[in-house]
Design an enzyme around this catalytic site. Structure first.
Site, mmCIF file in Angstrom:
data_model
loop_
_atom_site.group_PDB
_atom_site.id
_atom_site.type_symbol
_atom_site.label_atom_id
_atom_site.label_comp_id
_atom_site.label_asym_id
_atom_site.label_seq_id
_atom_site.Cartn_x
_atom_site.Cartn_y
_atom_site.Cartn_z
ATOM 1 N N GLY A 112 46.685 36.030 47.541
ATOM 2 C CA GLY A 112 45.797 34.963 47.082
ATOM 3 C C GLY A 112 44.835 35.416 46.006
ATOM 4 N N ARG A 113 44.649 36.714 45.926
ATOM 5 C CA ARG A 113 43.762 37.232 44.874
ATOM 6 C C ARG A 113 44.229 38.584 44.357
ATOM 7 N NH1 ARG A 113 38.319 39.103 47.999
ATOM 8 N NH2 ARG A 113 39.256 39.595 49.996
ATOM 9 N N ARG A 203 44.524 48.702 42.820
ATOM 10 C CA ARG A 203 45.112 49.449 43.937
ATOM 11 C C ARG A 203 46.458 50.022 43.505
ATOM 12 N NH1 ARG A 203 44.491 45.522 49.136
ATOM 13 N NH2 ARG A 203 46.140 44.272 48.168
ATOM 14 N N ARG A 210 54.447 44.016 53.139
ATOM 15 C CA ARG A 210 53.815 43.962 54.470
ATOM 16 C C ARG A 210 54.795 43.398 55.496
ATOM 17 N NH1 ARG A 210 48.439 42.685 52.493
ATOM 18 N NH2 ARG A 210 48.472 43.300 50.319
ATOM 19 N N ASP A 280 49.896 40.398 58.211
ATOM 20 C CA ASP A 280 49.907 40.423 56.742
ATOM 21 C C ASP A 280 49.134 41.625 56.210
ATOM 22 O OD1 ASP A 280 47.816 38.732 57.956
ATOM 23 O OD2 ASP A 280 46.998 38.654 55.940
ATOM 24 N N ASN A 281 48.433 42.328 57.093
ATOM 25 C CA ASN A 281 47.696 43.519 56.672
ATOM 26 C C ASN A 281 48.329 44.791 57.225
ATOM 27 O OD1 ASN A 281 45.875 41.912 55.295
ATOM 28 N ND2 ASN A 281 44.412 41.826 56.976
ATOM 29 N N ASP A 290 44.687 46.971 52.801
ATOM 30 C CA ASP A 290 43.751 45.845 52.867
ATOM 31 C C ASP A 290 42.452 46.210 53.587
ATOM 32 O OD1 ASP A 290 45.361 44.295 51.376
ATOM 33 O OD2 ASP A 290 45.451 42.617 52.766
HETATM 34 P P1 AMP Z 1 42.741 39.114 54.391
HETATM 35 O O1 AMP Z 1 42.542 38.811 55.824
HETATM 36 O O2 AMP Z 1 41.511 39.482 53.648
HETATM 37 O O3 AMP Z 1 43.814 40.125 54.188
HETATM 38 O O4 AMP Z 1 43.227 37.758 53.670
HETATM 39 C C1 AMP Z 1 44.097 36.829 54.242
HETATM 40 C C2 AMP Z 1 44.666 35.931 53.174
HETATM 41 O O5 AMP Z 1 43.631 35.259 52.470
HETATM 42 C C3 AMP Z 1 45.494 36.642 52.110
HETATM 43 O O6 AMP Z 1 46.570 35.803 51.791
HETATM 44 C C4 AMP Z 1 44.534 36.760 50.960
HETATM 45 O O7 AMP Z 1 45.192 36.836 49.718
HETATM 46 C C5 AMP Z 1 43.736 35.474 51.080
HETATM 47 N N1 AMP Z 1 42.409 35.580 50.473
HETATM 48 C C6 AMP Z 1 41.346 36.276 50.943
HETATM 49 N N2 AMP Z 1 40.293 36.144 50.108
HETATM 50 C C7 AMP Z 1 40.683 35.354 49.082
HETATM 51 C C8 AMP Z 1 40.069 34.851 47.911
HETATM 52 N N3 AMP Z 1 38.806 35.117 47.611
HETATM 53 N N4 AMP Z 1 40.819 34.075 47.090
HETATM 54 C C9 AMP Z 1 42.095 33.779 47.376
HETATM 55 N N5 AMP Z 1 42.725 34.200 48.467
HETATM 56 C C10 AMP Z 1 42.040 34.983 49.320
HETATM 57 MG MG MG Z 2 45.250 40.859 53.502
#
Ligand code: AMP
Ligand code: MG
Length: 534
Positions: A112-113, A203, A210, A280-281, A290
């Site tokens: 997502g980012r 990174r 994953r 996913d992590n 992550d």
């Molecule tokens: P995380 O638990 O931080 O690994 O994130 C879970 C999901 O949310 C992943 O698909 C990330 O890409 C998405 N995500 C987290 N923060 C953001 C953000 N600021 N913008 C877009 N997607 C995000």
């Molecule tokens: Mg993640």
């Protein structure tokens, strides 16, 4: 998006982008949010930022990529790694994946980012995927902005490099670039959003695949794609695995289990709590990946989690990580089952995970305690130690370093003398008073155990100090560097990085970085608790 030839005087990086070449792309262009079917990734450009500025970089990762200090310091470097320009050969994309979050299937998540720029091949022929985190929206951004704040980017940058130097498998970080833009975050989800400085981390990893990359296809019944991704992963990232196609897939899952078991034992060894062990992590390579609301154990507490979002159930607490990894491997096994077609070999591998984790943990605890080998009675010795460390609220890192200094020949010292070296491992006088008699008894037992083996004191001390770190990225240290960086001084990030390059060696003049968490940090945000907001 501008394309620039080289960065400074650097020769061009060589890219070989197998992921985009060998796997199917989302045919739909553009970064708008959507469900992506029948594809492993979507092509998407980083969104340029206002004023990219290099804040920190890792000399070791630069060297891995064949970059010199002059390359890194050239103005174009921040342009590329802030997301404003591309080098020839870069083919940016965001990967599609799903995941189980906190025990529930969450559907499509995806990068997502994060945006991968390409797979660089260094002059040793190694493949290093370069990925920007915080590079702007992608089809997988859901309701979020695709950006990252400086504080979480510093934490990821510092900790991933520190982990590497600690000898723990991890993704790496090349650099940290400030964007010159603000990002709005509600840090405690309490209705108080505020602007914060934004940043991008580059990174670096052989692969960012994953568990969730496989789960998404299984959840959608896209079995052909599932098989393709598995075979791609084996061919690119596990070239040592041999056999016919069916054998390879089973051996591969076995190897994923083995690597995950090793990783969990390392996290226990150094006192790392990931905080968000969603599938996913979980890296398919068995790397720490992550870095979000992670934390480091100060006072030993198997029930501790730094993640405020997880404070209720404490699913991802320190002592539970090996079990959670096992649960995550079950989800991966379920996902790849259609491509294996048999339950038995998957179950066998999952059982082996338990054995491998047990064996690996034992090996590491043997080393942490300075024992030549594990023998009967040692489990009880260790169990009692864990209980005392917990009840006494003792600093785990400091305790093991002091333990290495213990001279087993001095078996008849009064309790006070035996306990004195451990004084600064305690956080609270009342806890010290509660356990000190028992601890003195434990130290006598430990001394007697050491006298059963013929390892000279100096040799044992050196061996223990190679597995028990002196400097770990304690949360409060990272927070101090963050506070300074937010005030415009990134130098403390570089200083910390430098300390963490030799985590096992005493560094003269840097004793304060080995100190236990100060009182003021006990309940301070960023030091003892963190939210997922980043
Ligand atoms: P995380 O638990 O931080 O690994 O994130 C879970 C999901 O949310 C992943 O698909 C990330 O890409 C998405 N995500 C987290 N923060 C953001 C953000 N600021 N913008 C877009 N997607 C995000
Ligand atoms: Mg993640």
């Amino acid at each position: 998006m501008r394309s620039i030839r080289g960065v400074g005087d650097m020769k061009d990086l060589v890219f070989d982008n197998r992921f985009v070449r060998d796997l199917p792309a989302d045919p739909e262009p553009g970064g708008h949010v959507r469900q992506v079917h029948g594809a492993c990734y979507s092509r998407v450009m980083p969104t340029p930022v206002r004023m990219p500025q290099l804040l920190a970089w890792s000399p070791e990762v630069a060297a891995l990529l064949g970059l010199t200090e002059a390359d890194v310091r050239a103005p174009d470097f921040a342009e590329v790694f802030g997301g404003n320009a591309l080098l020839p050969g870069m083919e940016p994309y965001a990967a599609c994946y799903g995941g189980h979050q906190f025990g529930n299937w969450a559907g499509q998540l995806g990068d997502g980012r994060a945006i991968t720029l390409g797979e660089a091949i260094n002059d040793r022929g190694e493949r290093w995927e370069l990925q920007l985190k915080g590079a702007g929206p992608t089809p997988y951004s859901r309701r979020a902005d695709g950006r990252a704040v400086l504080r979480s980017s510093i934490r990821e940058f510092l900790c991933s490099e520190a982990m590497h130097h600690l000898g723990v498998p991890t993704t790496r970080a090349l650099c940290l670039v400030g964007t010159g833009e603000q990002v709005i975050r509600d840090m405690f989800y309490d209705g108080n959003p505020r602007p914060e400085p934004g940043a991008v981390v580059c990174r670096v990893s052989p692969s960012f695949i994953r568990f969730g990359n496989f789960e998404i296809f299984a959840s959608r019944g896209e079995e052909e794609l599932l098989g393709r991704l598995i075979d791609f992963t084996i061919a690119r990232d596990f070239p040592e695995i041999e056999g016919d196609s069916a054998d390879k897939r089973i051996r591969w899952f076995d190897e994923v289990c083995r690597r995950t078991a090793v990783l969990m034992a390392h996290w226990t060894r150094v006192g790392f709590v990931h905080g968000v062990m969603n599938t996913d992590n979980m890296s398919i390579l068995g790397l720490t990946i992550d870095y979000g609301p992670y934390g480091w154990i100060d006072n030993f507490d198997p029930d501790w989690t730094p993640n405020t979002t997880d404070a209720g159930g404490r699913r991802y607490r320190f002592g539970q990580q090996p079990q959670v990894a096992h649960w995550n491997l079950w989800q991966l096994a379920n996902a790849i089952y259609p491509a294996i077609g048999a339950v038995e070999p998957l179950e066998a591998a999952l059982h082996r995970y338990v054995d491998m984790h047990e064996a690996e943990s034992r090996r590491m605890m043997t080393a942490k305690l300075g024992l030549a080998q594990w023998q009967e009675g040692d489990s009880a010795l260790l169990g009692d130690l864990y209980r005392l460390l917990h009840e006494g609220e003792m600093d785990m890192t400091i305790f093991y370093r002091r333990l290495a200094d213990l001279d087993a020949r001095l078996d008849d010292r009064p309790d006070d003398a035996a306990l004195a070296p451990f004084a600064d491992a305690f956080y609270r006088d009342d806890r010290r008073a509660a356990v000190q008699d028992e601890l003195a008894g434990w130290l006598r037992r430990y001394g007697a155990r050491l006298r059963q083996q013929e390892m000279p004191q100096a040799q044992r001390r050196a061996a223990m100090n190679r597995v028990n770190p002196l400097y770990v990225p304690r949360n409060y240290l990272a927070q101090q560097a963050i506070d300074a960086a937010e005030q415009g001084d990134p130098s403390r990030v570089a200083e910390l990085l430098d300390v963490f390059r030799l985590p096992y060696d005493e560094q003269a003049g840097r004793e304060r970085f080995a100190a236990k968490r100060p009182d003021w940090a006990r309940h301070k945000a960023g030091c003892s608790m963190l939210s997922c907001s980043s």
